[in-house]
Write a protein that holds these residues in place. Structure first.
Motif, short mmCIF file in Angstrom:
data_model
loop_
_atom_site.label_atom_id
_atom_site.label_comp_id
_atom_site.label_asym_id
_atom_site.label_seq_id
_atom_site.Cartn_x
_atom_site.Cartn_y
_atom_site.Cartn_z
N GLY A 29 63.28 59.42 -37.92
CA GLY A 29 62.06 59.42 -37.11
C GLY A 29 60.89 58.83 -37.87
N ASP A 30 59.80 58.59 -37.16
CA ASP A 30 58.61 58.03 -37.80
C ASP A 30 57.79 59.10 -38.52
OD1 ASP A 30 59.15 55.42 -36.90
OD2 ASP A 30 58.30 55.89 -34.93
N SER A 31 57.87 60.34 -38.05
CA SER A 31 57.14 61.42 -38.71
C SER A 31 57.96 62.69 -38.61
CB SER A 31 55.77 61.63 -38.06
OG SER A 31 55.90 62.19 -36.76
N GLU A 32 57.56 63.70 -39.39
CA GLU A 32 58.33 64.94 -39.44
C GLU A 32 58.21 65.77 -38.16
OE1 GLU A 32 56.89 67.39 -42.59
OE2 GLU A 32 54.78 67.08 -42.06
N ILE A 33 57.26 65.43 -37.31
CA ILE A 33 57.11 66.17 -36.05
C ILE A 33 57.69 65.41 -34.87
CG2 ILE A 33 55.08 67.43 -36.84
CD1 ILE A 33 53.35 65.49 -35.24
N ASP A 34 58.35 64.27 -35.15
CA ASP A 34 59.02 63.54 -34.07
C ASP A 34 60.14 64.38 -33.46
OD1 ASP A 34 57.49 61.34 -34.17
OD2 ASP A 34 58.98 59.99 -35.05
N ARG A 35 60.35 64.18 -32.19
CA ARG A 35 61.48 64.84 -31.54
C ARG A 35 62.75 64.09 -31.92
NH1 ARG A 35 62.17 66.05 -25.05
NH2 ARG A 35 64.17 67.17 -25.21
N SER A 36 63.66 64.79 -32.58
CA SER A 36 64.86 64.13 -33.09
C SER A 36 65.85 63.87 -31.95
CB SER A 36 65.52 64.97 -34.17
OG SER A 36 65.86 66.25 -33.67
N HIS A 37 66.60 62.79 -32.08
CA HIS A 37 67.65 62.46 -31.12
C HIS A 37 68.96 63.05 -31.60
CE1 HIS A 37 65.05 59.71 -28.89
NE2 HIS A 37 64.64 59.25 -30.06
N ARG A 38 69.68 63.67 -30.70
CA ARG A 38 70.88 64.40 -31.08
C ARG A 38 71.89 63.52 -31.80
NH1 ARG A 38 75.85 65.24 -29.32
NH2 ARG A 38 75.53 63.77 -27.60
N ARG A 39 72.02 62.27 -31.37
CA ARG A 39 73.05 61.41 -31.96
C ARG A 39 72.73 61.01 -33.39
NH1 ARG A 39 77.03 59.34 -29.62
NH2 ARG A 39 76.91 57.40 -30.82
N SER A 40 71.46 61.08 -33.79
CA SER A 40 71.11 60.71 -35.17
C SER A 40 70.59 61.92 -35.94
CB SER A 40 70.05 59.61 -35.16
OG SER A 40 68.87 60.05 -34.50
N THR A 41 71.06 63.12 -35.58
CA THR A 41 70.61 64.35 -36.23
C THR A 41 71.79 65.11 -36.80
OG1 THR A 41 68.72 64.54 -34.73
CG2 THR A 41 69.40 66.55 -35.88
N ILE A 42 71.61 65.66 -37.98
CA ILE A 42 72.61 66.52 -38.63
C ILE A 42 72.01 67.91 -38.77
CG2 ILE A 42 73.98 66.93 -40.70
CD1 ILE A 42 73.82 63.93 -41.27
N ALA A 43 72.77 68.93 -38.41
CA ALA A 43 72.35 70.32 -38.61
C ALA A 43 73.52 71.07 -39.24
CB ALA A 43 71.94 70.97 -37.30
N LEU A 44 73.35 71.53 -40.47
CA LEU A 44 74.40 72.23 -41.20
C LEU A 44 73.93 73.64 -41.54
CD1 LEU A 44 77.15 72.21 -42.68
CD2 LEU A 44 75.94 71.35 -44.70
N GLY A 45 74.67 74.64 -41.10
CA GLY A 45 74.30 76.03 -41.34
C GLY A 45 74.40 76.40 -42.81
N ILE A 46 73.43 77.15 -43.30
CA ILE A 46 73.42 77.67 -44.66
C ILE A 46 73.05 79.15 -44.60
CG2 ILE A 46 72.85 75.44 -45.72
CD1 ILE A 46 69.96 76.42 -45.95
N ARG A 47 73.08 79.82 -45.75
CA ARG A 47 72.69 81.24 -45.80
C ARG A 47 71.76 81.47 -46.99
NH1 ARG A 47 78.08 84.83 -45.56
NH2 ARG A 47 78.45 83.70 -47.51
N TRP A 83 64.07 62.31 -42.51
CA TRP A 83 63.41 63.57 -42.87
C TRP A 83 64.45 64.66 -43.06
CZ3 TRP A 83 58.19 63.33 -43.64
CH2 TRP A 83 57.53 62.22 -43.12
N GLY A 84 64.15 65.56 -43.98
CA GLY A 84 64.99 66.73 -44.21
C GLY A 84 64.17 67.99 -44.04
N GLN A 85 64.73 68.97 -43.36
CA GLN A 85 64.00 70.22 -43.10
C GLN A 85 64.93 71.42 -43.27
OE1 GLN A 85 62.62 69.50 -39.09
NE2 GLN A 85 60.74 68.49 -39.78
N TYR A 121 69.54 76.70 -41.17
CA TYR A 121 70.30 75.45 -41.23
C TYR A 121 69.44 74.34 -41.82
CZ TYR A 121 67.99 74.11 -36.78
OH TYR A 121 67.07 73.82 -35.80
N VAL A 122 70.12 73.37 -42.45
CA VAL A 122 69.47 72.17 -42.96
C VAL A 122 69.55 71.11 -41.88
CG1 VAL A 122 69.56 70.35 -44.70
CG2 VAL A 122 70.00 72.71 -45.36
N LYS A 123 68.41 70.52 -41.57
CA LYS A 123 68.33 69.52 -40.51
C LYS A 123 67.90 68.18 -41.10
CE LYS A 123 65.81 68.48 -36.21
NZ LYS A 123 64.76 68.96 -35.28
N LEU A 124 68.67 67.13 -40.83
CA LEU A 124 68.33 65.77 -41.23
C LEU A 124 68.24 64.92 -39.97
CD1 LEU A 124 69.16 66.87 -44.02
CD2 LEU A 124 70.34 64.72 -44.45
N PHE A 125 67.19 64.09 -39.86
CA PHE A 125 67.06 63.24 -38.67
C PHE A 125 66.26 61.99 -39.02
CE2 PHE A 125 63.29 65.87 -38.70
CZ PHE A 125 62.27 65.07 -38.22
#
Length: 381
Positions: A150-168, A53-55, A144-148
Motif C-alpha cells: 500500500g501507499d501508507s500504513e492506513i491504506d485498506r489492504s487488498h486480500r490478494r496481496s495481504t499476509i496474516a500469520l497468527g502468533i502468540r 508495510w508490516g504490522q 497476528y503479523v500482517k504484511l500488505f
C-alpha cells in the motif's frame, strides 16, 4: 558448514509476497517483549512505486460471532506496531539475527529482514473455551503479523496481496518463586462461645501445568459447633478488563471429603488434600481460559498473568489468576467457614521455552504445524 533449520512460510494469495518467520511464540518478560523478527520476499515488479508495510495486530473478541446482529459488534482490533518494510529504511537501530542473514543469503536480493516491537504491558494471548454448540471464532485475545502492499500504513489492504500469520505472546514461570502461601481464618458464632479456626498452607507458590497441588488443612475447633465435611477447589479467575463487571471464576479441580468428620467441639484435624487442575476434566465448561492457540495446537489451561504493576491493567485484555479455596461445612444453621490462597501456575522456561531461544544455536525447530492455506514449514540449508 551446513546449517539445517526450519521456518514458517506463508504466501499472499497472489504469490507476490512471502513471509518467513523462525518462530511464532514471543516471550513477554514483563518489562519488555521479545521483538518479532522475520523476512519478507517480494516481487519488485508488482510492488514498484508502492510500499510494503508490516504490522502486529492484537484482536479481542469478547462476544460470540453468531450474536452479532443489527450492527452489534463484539470485536476490537488494536495495532501494536507498524513499520515500513520496503523500501527498507536507510538506517536501523538493530542487527539481523543469524536466521535472517541465512534466509536472505538463500532467498536472494528481493528478501528483506524486518523487526517489529510490541510494547510492554500488551495483553497476553488467551482463548476462552467455547461451548460445544458455539460456532465461529472463539472469544479471547489473539495476535497476528500482517504484511500488505500500500501507499501508507492506513491504506485498506487488498486480500490478494495481504499476509496474516497468527502468533502468540506468552509468559513463562519466573526464576525466583515467591514466599510460601499461608493464611489463618477464624469464625465467631452468635450466642455461642469459642471460635472455629482454619489454617491453610500450600507447599509452594509456583506450580507448573499438570503438577499436583498439596493443600495442607489444619482445623482447630474451639467452638461448640461440628464440622461435617471439607471441600477444596482450585478456582480460575478470569478478568475481562474491558468491562467493570467482567469478572468471574471457574472451578477447574475440586475434592470433597468427610475423612476425620464430624469434627467435634474441642478437637483438631490436619489433612493434606491433593488437587491437579487440568483441561482434560474441564472440556465441557464454557468460558474456561486457555492458553492462546495456534492451528492444531494442544490446548491447555491459561497460565497466570504476570504484570509489572497490577494496578495498571491494560484496558484491552484478559487477566487470569488462580487460587485454592477450602470450605468447612457446619450444617444449615451454623453455616460455613472458607479460606482462600492465591498461587501461580505457568509453563517452565525449559522445554517449550527452549525452542524460543533456539535461534542463537542456529537450530530453530518448528514446534507446531499450521494448516492455513498457503502456509508451510520449509527447511533451509
Amino acid at each position: 558448514m551446513v546449517y539445517n533449520f526450519k521456518v514458517f512460510k506463508k504466501c499472499a494469495p497472489n504469490g507476490k509476497l512471502t513471509l518467513y518467520m523462525a518462530k511464532r511464540d514471543f516471550v513477554d518478560h514483563i518489562s519488555f517483549v521479545e521483538p518479532i523478527d522475520g523476512v519478507v520476499v517480494l516481487d519488485e515488479e508488482y510492488v514498484r512505486g508502492r510500499k510494503v508495510w508490516g504490522q502486529v495486530v492484537c484482536t479481542f473478541r469478547y462476544g460470540r460471532e453468531e450474536d452479532e446482529v443489527m450492527g452489534l459488534n463484539f470485536y476490537k482490533e488494536l495495532f501494536l506496531a507498524s513499520e515500513q518494510l520496503y523500501p527498507p529504511p536507510e538506517k536501523r537501530n538493530w542487527e539481523p539475527t543469524r536466521t535472517q542473514e541465512r534466509l536472505i543469503k538463500k532467498l536472494g536480493e528481493n528478501a528483506f529482514a524486518f523487526r517489529l516491537t510490541v510494547p510492554a504491558g500488551a495483553p497476553g494471548s488467551v482463548t476462552l473455551q467455547p461451548a460445544l454448540e458455539d460456532e465461529g471464532e472463539p472469544c479471547g485475545v489473539h495476535y497476528y503479523v500482517k504484511l500488505f502492499v500500500g501507499d501508507s500504513e492506513i491504506d485498506r489492504s487488498h486480500r490478494r496481496s495481504t499476509i496474516a500469520l497468527g502468533i502468540r505472546k506468552v509468559q513463562y514461570a519466573p526464576s525466583k518463586p515467591g514466599p510460601q502461601p499461608c493464611t489463618v481464618v477464624r469464625k465467631d458464632f452468635v450466642l455461642s462461645p469459642g471460635q472455629l479456626e482454619l489454617e491453610l498452607t500450600l507447599d509452594k507458590q509456583l506450580y507448573m501445568h499438570g503438577e499436583s497441588i498439596a493443600v495442607n488443612v489444619c482445623i482447630r475447633n474451639h467452638s461448640n459447633k461440628v464440622v461435617k465435611r471439607i471441600k477444596a477447589a482450585v478456582q480460575q479467575g478470569v478478568d475481562v478488563v474491558l468491562f467493570q463487571s467482567g469478572q468471574y471464576r471457574n472451578i477447574v479441580a475440586s475434592v470433597e471429603t468427610q475423612d476425620g468428620c464430624p469434627l467435634q467441639p474441642g478437637s483438631s484435624l490436619q489433612r493434606v488434600l491433593h488437587l491437579t487442575p487440568g483441561l482434560s476434566t474441564n472440556r465441557d465448561k464454557r468460558g474456561i481460559a486457555l492458553d492462546g492457540q495456534l492451528k492444531r495446537g494442544d490446548a491447555a489451561l491459561a497460565s497466570t498473568t504476570l504484570m509489572l504493576d497490577p494496578d495498571q491493567r491494560d484496558a484491552f485484555g484478559i487477566v487470569v489468576s488462580y487460587s485454592v479455596k477450602v470450605k468447612l461445612y457446619l450444617g444449615a444453621l451454623a453455616g460455613e467457614l472458607a479460606a482462600e490462597l492465591p498461587f501461580i501456575m505457568m509453563h517452565p522456561k525449559e522445554g517449550r521455552a527452549k525452542m524460543i531461544h533456539a535461534d542463537s544455536q542456529a537450530d530453530v525447530e518448528m514446534f507446531r504445524q499450521d494448516t492455513v492455506h498457503h502456509q508451510e514449514s520449509v527447511e533451509v540449508y
